[in-house]
Motif scaffolding. Structure first.
Motif, PDB file in Angstrom:
ATOM      1  N   PHE A 103      32.673  65.356  33.654  1.00  0.00           N
ATOM      2  CA  PHE A 103      32.655  66.659  34.327  1.00  0.00           C
ATOM      3  C   PHE A 103      33.352  67.719  33.466  1.00  0.00           C
ATOM      4  O   PHE A 103      32.841  68.839  33.319  1.00  0.00           O
ATOM      5  N   ASP A 104      34.494  67.358  32.881  1.00  0.00           N
ATOM      6  CA  ASP A 104      35.235  68.321  32.056  1.00  0.00           C
ATOM      7  C   ASP A 104      34.398  68.792  30.871  1.00  0.00           C
ATOM      8  O   ASP A 104      34.320  69.981  30.576  1.00  0.00           O
ATOM      9  N   SER A 106      31.108  68.681  30.553  1.00  0.00           N
ATOM     10  CA  SER A 106      29.954  69.458  31.024  1.00  0.00           C
ATOM     11  C   SER A 106      30.353  70.882  31.374  1.00  0.00           C
ATOM     12  O   SER A 106      29.627  71.834  31.087  1.00  0.00           O
ATOM     13  N   SER A 107      31.517  71.029  32.009  1.00  0.00           N
ATOM     14  CA  SER A 107      31.941  72.377  32.427  1.00  0.00           C
ATOM     15  C   SER A 107      32.166  73.266  31.206  1.00  0.00           C
ATOM     16  O   SER A 107      31.796  74.444  31.207  1.00  0.00           O
ATOM     17  N   LEU A 108      32.727  72.699  30.134  1.00  0.00           N
ATOM     18  CA  LEU A 108      32.955  73.488  28.909  1.00  0.00           C
ATOM     19  C   LEU A 108      31.645  73.785  28.182  1.00  0.00           C
ATOM     20  O   LEU A 108      31.424  74.895  27.706  1.00  0.00           O
ATOM     21  N   LEU A 110      28.623  73.986  29.476  1.00  0.00           N
ATOM     22  CA  LEU A 110      27.881  75.001  30.229  1.00  0.00           C
ATOM     23  C   LEU A 110      28.489  76.391  30.034  1.00  0.00           C
ATOM     24  O   LEU A 110      27.770  77.390  29.973  1.00  0.00           O
ATOM     25  N   ALA A 111      29.820  76.437  29.943  1.00  0.00           N
ATOM     26  CA  ALA A 111      30.491  77.740  29.761  1.00  0.00           C
ATOM     27  C   ALA A 111      30.098  78.369  28.431  1.00  0.00           C
ATOM     28  O   ALA A 111      29.792  79.566  28.367  1.00  0.00           O
ATOM     29  N   GLY A 114      26.399  79.297  28.472  1.00  0.00           N
ATOM     30  CA  GLY A 114      26.272  80.480  29.331  1.00  0.00           C
ATOM     31  C   GLY A 114      26.706  81.737  28.607  1.00  0.00           C
ATOM     32  O   GLY A 114      26.043  82.776  28.685  1.00  0.00           O
ATOM     33  N   PHE A 194      35.815  83.066  22.624  1.00  0.00           N
ATOM     34  CA  PHE A 194      35.993  81.950  23.576  1.00  0.00           C
ATOM     35  C   PHE A 194      35.196  80.737  23.092  1.00  0.00           C
ATOM     36  O   PHE A 194      35.708  79.615  23.077  1.00  0.00           O
ATOM     37  N   ILE A 198      36.731  76.997  22.099  1.00  0.00           N
ATOM     38  CA  ILE A 198      36.302  75.730  22.706  1.00  0.00           C
ATOM     39  C   ILE A 198      35.791  74.771  21.626  1.00  0.00           C
ATOM     40  O   ILE A 198      36.152  73.594  21.598  1.00  0.00           O
TER      41      ILE A 198
ATOM     42  N   THR B  13      28.680  82.366  34.668  1.00  0.00           N
ATOM     43  CA  THR B  13      28.820  82.676  33.241  1.00  0.00           C
ATOM     44  C   THR B  13      28.227  84.031  32.844  1.00  0.00           C
ATOM     45  O   THR B  13      28.401  84.442  31.707  1.00  0.00           O
ATOM     46  N   ILE B  46      31.601  74.601  39.011  1.00  0.00           N
ATOM     47  CA  ILE B  46      31.267  73.656  37.931  1.00  0.00           C
ATOM     48  C   ILE B  46      31.622  74.258  36.577  1.00  0.00           C
ATOM     49  O   ILE B  46      32.199  73.605  35.731  1.00  0.00           O
ATOM     50  N   SER B  47      31.282  75.524  36.394  1.00  0.00           N
ATOM     51  CA  SER B  47      31.596  76.140  35.106  1.00  0.00           C
ATOM     52  C   SER B  47      31.858  77.638  35.253  1.00  0.00           C
ATOM     53  O   SER B  47      31.138  78.345  35.960  1.00  0.00           O
ATOM     54  N   LEU B  48      32.907  78.088  34.571  1.00  0.00           N
ATOM     55  CA  LEU B  48      33.259  79.514  34.566  1.00  0.00           C
ATOM     56  C   LEU B  48      33.428  79.945  33.115  1.00  0.00           C
ATOM     57  O   LEU B  48      33.964  79.201  32.305  1.00  0.00           O
ATOM     58  N   SER B  49      32.953  81.152  32.791  1.00  0.00           N
ATOM     59  CA  SER B  49      33.175  81.642  31.425  1.00  0.00           C
ATOM     60  C   SER B  49      33.719  83.070  31.478  1.00  0.00           C
ATOM     61  O   SER B  49      33.647  83.744  32.515  1.00  0.00           O
ATOM     62  N   PRO B  50      34.291  83.544  30.359  1.00  0.00           N
ATOM     63  CA  PRO B  50      34.990  84.840  30.374  1.00  0.00           C
ATOM     64  C   PRO B  50      34.140  86.041  30.792  1.00  0.00           C
ATOM     65  O   PRO B  50      34.673  86.983  31.376  1.00  0.00           O
ATOM     66  N   ASN B  75      39.652  72.748  37.010  1.00  0.00           N
ATOM     67  CA  ASN B  75      38.432  72.585  36.210  1.00  0.00           C
ATOM     68  C   ASN B  75      38.704  73.119  34.793  1.00  0.00           C
ATOM     69  O   ASN B  75      39.279  74.201  34.621  1.00  0.00           O
ATOM     70  N   LEU B  76      38.304  72.347  33.778  1.00  0.00           N
ATOM     71  CA  LEU B  76      38.664  72.695  32.404  1.00  0.00           C
ATOM     72  C   LEU B  76      38.117  74.056  31.954  1.00  0.00           C
ATOM     73  O   LEU B  76      38.812  74.820  31.278  1.00  0.00           O
ATOM     74  N   SER B  77      36.874  74.371  32.351  1.00  0.00           N
ATOM     75  CA  SER B  77      36.320  75.670  31.942  1.00  0.00           C
ATOM     76  C   SER B  77      37.047  76.809  32.665  1.00  0.00           C
ATOM     77  O   SER B  77      37.215  77.903  32.114  1.00  0.00           O
ATOM     78  N   PHE B  84      42.177  82.344  28.401  1.00  0.00           N
ATOM     79  CA  PHE B  84      41.584  83.274  27.430  1.00  0.00           C
ATOM     80  C   PHE B  84      41.715  84.714  27.916  1.00  0.00           C
ATOM     81  O   PHE B  84      42.102  85.614  27.164  1.00  0.00           O
TER      82      PHE B  84
END
Lengths: 241, 97
Positions: A103-104, A106-108, A110-111, A114, A194, A198, B13, B46-50, B75-77, B84
């Motif tokens: 999960f960790d 995948s979250s990175l 996808l970020a 994205g 960013f 990563i 995102t 699930i996912s977040l970005s700046p 959550n890591l993201s 950041f």
């Protein structure tokens, strides 16, 4: 309806020459359909898409991004707007879970996908030179993601906040390494910084090209921009993990 | 006031969608009293970005400062994105993970 493409259009969509497609047709590797009246080779879009699954998507994307004349990529790789891209990101998220990626991770992943994909839409809204939209493909078995656009490129969009910038090499360096402070009218963000943060702290590798400038990033602090003799229109990215 | 961020989606995102999310949430912000806290819960993200966070969270931080409380940020993201934004903005979010 399953649209038929001419051999020229099919060759272009796959990034190969017409002669190569003729050869593949003769050898049976990738057979064309012939319309009885003309005898010309044609290819159904669905067959081209299926055939393309085993080809190198980076090569397909690069051919699309460097072609002088703009054309839409195959529908399976084309996100015509940010909503299509968002829905494909959601599909990727489900596929990552089925692929048992953590999960960790995948979250990175996808970020950063994205950030790169949405950057293309955010910075080219209303200003696409020819084809509006991005190329987006992923292969979780080969652990490769490819994104590309035929937008204005980083140099042109960054010049709005850094008017002194005069080449792709410098623009790429600024985009990945310098914090752009304050709110500019163009809303140029700091997303690529960013992405770099990563990548350099993970097992992932990134290739990124804009115009004739390119970088290879991995989990090392070095940041070296090279010149590619095959310049592209817009941006091209490959993530490997 | 509490806000489950998941109401705006699970993959956050896009700058454009972050902007739209803030616009959609604006009417609710009128109901917050002067000393009330705004608790933003990241559970289910699930996912977040700046880019998204810059459009949604930064304006909320500017308005509410320490009354903006971020919850379930493990959550890591989410962690990477918040750190950041803090670094480039020179501020620190009030986190209650």
């Amino acid at each position: 309806m399953n649209k038929l493409l001419t051999i020229g259009e099919a060759a272009n969509s796959l990034g190969y020459s017409i002669d190569t497609l003729r050869r593949w047709d003769k050898s049976g590797r990738f057979s064309a359909v012939r319309q009885t009246k003309t005898g010309y080779r044609h290819y159904p879009v669905s067959a081209i898409e299926t055939f393309s699954k085993n080809l190198d998507k980076f090569r397909i994307a690069k051919h699309w991004a460097k072609s002088k004349r703009g054309f839409e990529p195959l529908p399976c790789y084309f996100c015509s707007d940010s909503f299509v891209f968002q829905s494909r990101l959601l599909r990727l998220e489900r596929d990552l879970m089925e692929h048992e990626e953590t999960f960790d991770f995948s979250s990175l992943l996808l970020a950063i996908i994205g950030e790169i994909g949405n950057n293309s839409f955010d910075h080219n809204l209303g200003n696409w030179p020819d084809i509006a939209g991005i190329f987006f493909s992923y292969d979780l078995d080969k652990k490769k993601i490819v994104l590309a656009d035929r937008g204005q490129g980083i140099l042109k969009t960054l010049r709005k906040v850094r008017p002194g910038l005069n080449d792709n090499k410098k623009a790429l360096r600024v985009a990945f390494t310098e914090i752009i402070s304050g709110r500019s009218p163009e809303h140029r963000g700091n997303g690529l910084k960013f992405v770099k943060k990563i990548i350099t702290n993970s097992k992932m590798k990134l290739f990124f090209q804009t115009g004739d400038a390119k970088i290879h990033l991995k989990n090392k602090p070095e940041f070296k921009v090279d010149i590619d003799k095959n310049p592209i229109i817009g941006c091209l990215a490959k993530i490997e993990f | 006031m509490k806000l489950n961020l998941k109401k705006f989606g699970t993959i956050l995102t896009s700058r454009q969608l972050g902007k739209e999310a803030l616009l959609a949430f604006q009417p609710n912000l009128r109901e917050i009293s002067d000393k009330e806290e705004l608790e933003v819960d990241f559970k289910g993200i699930i996912s977040l970005s700046p880019s998204w966070a810059d459009e949604f969270l930064r304006p909320l931080f500017i308005k509410y400062k320490n009354r903006l409380i971020l919850k379930n940020t493990n959550n890591l993201s989410v962690k990477e994105t918040l750190s950041f934004l803090e670094k480039i903005g020179g501020f620190e979010f009030n986190k209650n993970s």
